[in-house]
Design an enzyme around this catalytic site. Structure first.
Site, short mmCIF file in Angstrom:
data_model
loop_
_atom_site.label_atom_id
_atom_site.label_comp_id
_atom_site.label_asym_id
_atom_site.label_seq_id
_atom_site.Cartn_x
_atom_site.Cartn_y
_atom_site.Cartn_z
CB SER A 1 -1.04 0.18 1.51
OG SER A 1 -1.92 1.28 0.90
CE1 TYR B 1 -4.83 -2.20 4.26
CE2 TYR B 1 -3.41 -0.22 4.05
CZ TYR B 1 -3.41 -1.77 3.37
OH TYR B 1 -3.46 -1.62 2.11
#
Length: 249
Positions: free
Chosen positions: A127, A140
């Site tokens: 990400s 996350y």
């Protein structure tokens, strides 16, 4: 004809990656926890297999059914948005089980055949939060940062056997179900003390200056698979590219 196995193809980036490689004539093994053939176009080059990356038996069965794999794309992941102090540790472990340990387990399952053939590519999808940490996504971010370090080390180990390990770092795509694949509601993870802090952040998420399309990520994976240099990172999407360039120049 080369074969690619992709995890997490039920929606978002994984689904688009599968479509992209099918369009390019590859044999595609699309995996997901609950297989749904309606999601992908009918093609003799497509196989859909059940796979839960948090279950070792499920991984072993999928790898055995898949046969030789030239490219592994570890895309399956779950997200969580909220204040860290309000996020249950049980859910944090769930995030790591999928985003971190699930990726590692898939790599261990596929590496032996690639090492023996002295060919293959592993693409781990992380990400853009690894390029610039975002608030309200601590767990996350940590799960994805772990895979960044893991993949960098793995690239050295596997390079000795002519196997490449790569990172694709997608930006923010408003159309993806980032935090909708969990059993937690965002509003339950924003205590009153954080309300004033969180409100403008969510407004910015709703109207980002730059965004990523699923096709951008599929193209980044395609580039990562075919690049034969020592390059490790491949940002996907305008926002991820901007963050990558800001960090690396």
């Amino acid at each position: 004809m080369q074969t690619i196995l992709i995890t997490g193809t039920s929606s978002g980036y994984g689904l688009e990656i599968a479509r992209h490689f099918l369009d390019k004539g590859w044999n595609v093994i699309a995996t997901m926890r609950r297989p749904d053939a309606a999601l992908l176009p009918t093609s003799p080059k497509l196989r859909i297999l059940p796979l839960d990356v948090t279950n070792e038996e499920s991984i072993a069965a999928a790898i055995a059914a898949a046969g030789p794999i030239d490219v592994l794309v570890n895309n399956a992941g779950i997200g969580v948005v909220g204040a860290f102090e309000a996020t249950p540790m049980a859910h944090i472990r769930k995030v790591f089980d999928t985003n971190t340990f699930g990726v590692m387990a898939m790599c261990q399952a596929v590496i032996p055949q690639m090492r023996e053939r002295r060919s293959g590519v592993i693409v781990n999808v992380t990400s853009s939060v690894t390029l610039a940490s975002m608030p309200l996504a601590a767990a996350y971010t940590a799960s994805k940062q772990a895979i960044e370090g893991f993949t960098g080390s793995l690239a050295h180990e596997l390079g000795h056997f002519d196997v490449r390990a790569r990172l694709v770092e997608p930006g923010y795509a408003p159309t993806t179900r980032f935090a909708q694949n969990t059993d937690l509601r965002v509003e339950d993870l924003i205590p009153p003390a954080y309300a004033g802090f969180a409100a403008p952040i969510f407004e910015a998420y709703a109207k980002p200056a730059l965004t990523t399309k699923e096709a951008d990520v599929a193209e980044a994976v395609w580039a990562a698979v075919h690049d034969t240099s020592d390059r490790l990172q491949f940002p996907g999407g305008a926002d991820a590219i901007a963050l990558y360039q800001a960090r690396h120049g």
